[in-house]
Motif scaffolding. Structure first.
Motif, PDB file in Angstrom:
ATOM      1  N   LYS A  38      70.294  59.955  33.299  1.00 59.98           N
ATOM      2  CA  LYS A  38      70.881  58.989  32.473  1.00 59.98           C
ATOM      3  C   LYS A  38      70.475  59.316  31.066  1.00 59.98           C
ATOM      4  O   LYS A  38      71.269  59.411  30.101  1.00 59.98           O
ATOM      5  N   SER A  39      69.052  58.988  30.842  1.00 57.02           N
ATOM      6  CA  SER A  39      68.517  59.213  29.469  1.00 57.02           C
ATOM      7  C   SER A  39      68.930  60.444  28.863  1.00 57.02           C
ATOM      8  O   SER A  39      69.015  60.530  27.579  1.00 57.02           O
ATOM      9  N   TYR A  40      68.905  61.549  29.660  1.00 63.67           N
ATOM     10  CA  TYR A  40      69.116  62.785  29.228  1.00 63.67           C
ATOM     11  C   TYR A  40      70.433  63.125  28.835  1.00 63.67           C
ATOM     12  O   TYR A  40      70.938  63.717  27.683  1.00 63.67           O
ATOM     13  N   THR A  41      71.377  62.501  29.417  1.00 61.66           N
ATOM     14  CA  THR A  41      72.850  62.500  29.118  1.00 61.66           C
ATOM     15  C   THR A  41      73.073  61.816  27.527  1.00 61.66           C
ATOM     16  O   THR A  41      73.635  62.060  26.587  1.00 61.66           O
ATOM     17  N   LYS A  42      72.213  60.817  27.345  1.00 60.64           N
ATOM     18  CA  LYS A  42      72.369  60.038  26.018  1.00 60.64           C
ATOM     19  C   LYS A  42      71.960  60.989  24.781  1.00 60.64           C
ATOM     20  O   LYS A  42      72.297  60.933  23.621  1.00 60.64           O
ATOM     21  N   ILE A  43      70.654  61.864  25.136  1.00 56.05           N
ATOM     22  CA  ILE A  43      70.202  62.674  24.277  1.00 56.05           C
ATOM     23  C   ILE A  43      71.440  63.520  23.814  1.00 56.05           C
ATOM     24  O   ILE A  43      71.633  64.072  22.777  1.00 56.05           O
ATOM     25  N   PHE A  44      71.939  64.244  25.022  1.00 58.63           N
ATOM     26  CA  PHE A  44      73.145  65.250  24.563  1.00 58.63           C
ATOM     27  C   PHE A  44      74.029  64.686  23.618  1.00 58.63           C
ATOM     28  O   PHE A  44      74.715  65.467  23.013  1.00 58.63           O
ATOM     29  N   TRP A  46      74.139  62.320  21.752  1.00 61.72           N
ATOM     30  CA  TRP A  46      73.637  61.981  20.178  1.00 61.72           C
ATOM     31  C   TRP A  46      73.447  63.440  19.668  1.00 61.72           C
ATOM     32  O   TRP A  46      73.741  63.493  18.306  1.00 61.72           O
ATOM     33  N   ILE A  47      73.057  64.241  20.036  1.00 63.78           N
ATOM     34  CA  ILE A  47      73.043  65.548  19.647  1.00 63.78           C
ATOM     35  C   ILE A  47      74.544  66.206  19.177  1.00 63.78           C
ATOM     36  O   ILE A  47      74.493  66.774  18.280  1.00 63.78           O
ATOM     37  N   GLY A  48      75.360  65.821  20.263  1.00 60.16           N
ATOM     38  CA  GLY A  48      76.721  66.282  19.778  1.00 60.16           C
ATOM     39  C   GLY A  48      77.293  65.592  18.706  1.00 60.16           C
ATOM     40  O   GLY A  48      77.996  66.383  17.907  1.00 60.16           O
ATOM     41  N   ILE A  49      76.914  64.168  18.392  1.00 62.41           N
ATOM     42  CA  ILE A  49      77.600  63.532  17.553  1.00 62.41           C
ATOM     43  C   ILE A  49      76.846  63.875  16.292  1.00 62.41           C
ATOM     44  O   ILE A  49      77.632  63.910  15.096  1.00 62.41           O
ATOM     45  N   ALA A  50      75.575  64.285  16.003  1.00 62.96           N
ATOM     46  CA  ALA A  50      74.590  64.696  14.857  1.00 62.96           C
ATOM     47  C   ALA A  50      75.419  65.803  14.536  1.00 62.96           C
ATOM     48  O   ALA A  50      75.472  66.102  13.318  1.00 62.96           O
ATOM     49  N   LEU A  51      75.559  66.982  15.359  1.00 61.69           N
ATOM     50  CA  LEU A  51      76.179  68.052  15.278  1.00 61.69           C
ATOM     51  C   LEU A  51      77.558  67.911  14.370  1.00 61.69           C
ATOM     52  O   LEU A  51      77.681  68.531  13.288  1.00 61.69           O
ATOM     53  N   ILE A  99      79.338  66.161  23.622  1.00 63.90           N
ATOM     54  CA  ILE A  99      79.784  64.874  23.937  1.00 63.90           C
ATOM     55  C   ILE A  99      80.536  64.710  25.176  1.00 63.90           C
ATOM     56  O   ILE A  99      79.997  64.071  26.111  1.00 63.90           O
ATOM     57  N   VAL A 100      81.434  65.625  25.550  1.00 66.44           N
ATOM     58  CA  VAL A 100      82.266  65.757  26.822  1.00 66.44           C
ATOM     59  C   VAL A 100      81.310  65.872  28.006  1.00 66.44           C
ATOM     60  O   VAL A 100      81.228  65.309  29.078  1.00 66.44           O
ATOM     61  N   ALA A 101      80.349  66.701  28.004  1.00 69.26           N
ATOM     62  CA  ALA A 101      79.641  67.100  29.068  1.00 69.26           C
ATOM     63  C   ALA A 101      78.470  65.893  29.342  1.00 69.26           C
ATOM     64  O   ALA A 101      78.426  65.728  30.554  1.00 69.26           O
ATOM     65  N   SER A 102      78.071  65.387  28.155  1.00 68.91           N
ATOM     66  CA  SER A 102      77.270  64.040  28.567  1.00 68.91           C
ATOM     67  C   SER A 102      78.002  63.019  29.188  1.00 68.91           C
ATOM     68  O   SER A 102      77.583  62.425  30.156  1.00 68.91           O
ATOM     69  N   ARG A 103      79.347  62.732  28.942  1.00 66.14           N
ATOM     70  CA  ARG A 103      79.989  61.540  29.655  1.00 66.14           C
ATOM     71  C   ARG A 103      80.128  62.123  30.956  1.00 66.14           C
ATOM     72  O   ARG A 103      80.181  61.181  31.887  1.00 66.14           O
ATOM     73  N   LYS A 104      80.704  63.517  31.294  1.00 68.82           N
ATOM     74  CA  LYS A 104      80.685  63.797  32.617  1.00 68.82           C
ATOM     75  C   LYS A 104      79.328  63.729  33.610  1.00 68.82           C
ATOM     76  O   LYS A 104      79.358  63.104  34.465  1.00 68.82           O
ATOM     77  N   MET A 105      78.383  63.970  32.917  1.00 71.26           N
ATOM     78  CA  MET A 105      77.011  63.812  33.696  1.00 71.26           C
ATOM     79  C   MET A 105      76.705  62.357  33.792  1.00 71.26           C
ATOM     80  O   MET A 105      75.995  62.119  34.950  1.00 71.26           O
ATOM     81  N   LYS A 106      76.917  61.428  32.926  1.00 73.71           N
ATOM     82  CA  LYS A 106      76.637  60.037  32.892  1.00 73.71           C
ATOM     83  C   LYS A 106      77.564  59.600  34.008  1.00 73.71           C
ATOM     84  O   LYS A 106      77.085  58.755  34.782  1.00 73.71           O
ATOM     85  N   LYS A 107      78.816  59.889  33.900  1.00 73.21           N
ATOM     86  CA  LYS A 107      79.686  59.341  35.260  1.00 73.21           C
ATOM     87  C   LYS A 107      79.031  59.877  36.505  1.00 73.21           C
ATOM     88  O   LYS A 107      79.107  59.090  37.454  1.00 73.21           O
TER      89      LYS A 107
END
Length: 197
Positions: A38-44, A46-51, A99-107
């Motif tokens: 779950k913590s790795y999904t947060k990193i993904f 924030w990388i997306g948002i930063a980009l 961002i979309v991939a991180s949401r799916k992984m978190k879910k």
């Protein structure tokens, strides 16, 4: 005592042992590997948002420059804006994918945590299974992440069960065995770890 038992007996054998009825309140399981995922999904995310933010800020001077030069040379201004915007758009789309991939992984991870917590209350526990470590395909800081693989025999058929990736640097058990928590009605619903009790 961790199982809420009031009677104790010494078991000297480390043979396979099947416990069909969970203790009151369920088995104690570790969800730290899921929490790590779950913590790795947060990193993904924030990388997306930063980009996205970086590319928008990067593109603003080019758009402003194109607008300011429009009166002098309109075709140059339009090309200037279109080229910079199209390059930025590619990176913005990559950010959206992150961002979309991180949401799916978190879910998926949230569902897995919910599933194993429910399984801890209803599942059948098979203890002391021989195991092997198999690569998960994930590498963090040059260190491969492993999964625990056990094989359990059901009606004469050996079925392999592979755990979720375990992010612990120390994988192993002093007695050389792992435990399998299994839904007897659905073999696709399981959890593998060390020292489930």
């Amino acid at each position: 005592p961790g199982c809420g038992s009031h009677s104790f007996k010494k078991i000297s054998s480390i043979d396979e042992m099947v416990i069909k009825k969970p203790p009151e309140g369920g088995y104690t399981i570790k969800t730290t590997s899921y929490e790590k995922s779950k913590s790795y999904t947060k990193i993904f995310k924030w990388i997306g948002i930063a980009l996205i933010v970086f590319m928008i800020l990067f593109d603003i001077p080019f758009i402003v420059g194109g607008i300011l030069s429009y009166d002098a040379d309109s075709s140059f201004a339009i090309q200037f804006i279109l080229i910079s915007s199209s390059v930025s758009l590619i990176f913005v789309l990559i950010g959206i994918v992150f961002i979309v991939a991180s949401r799916k992984m978190k879910k998926k991870t949230d569902n897995d945590i919910k599933r194993v917590n429910q399984l801890a209350k209803t599942g059948m526990l098979i203890k002391n299974l021989p195991y092997e470590l198999v690569p998960s395909g994930t590498v963090i800081n040059g260190v491969p992440v492993y999964c625990i693989k056990v094989v359990y025999e059901v009606n004469g058929t050996e079925i392999p069960f592979v755990s979720n990736p375990k992010y612990s640097r120390v994988l192993g058990d002093k007695d050389g065995s792992a435990d399998l928590l299994l839904d007897p009605n659905d073999f696709s619903n399981f959890y593998v770890d060390f020292e489930i009790y």
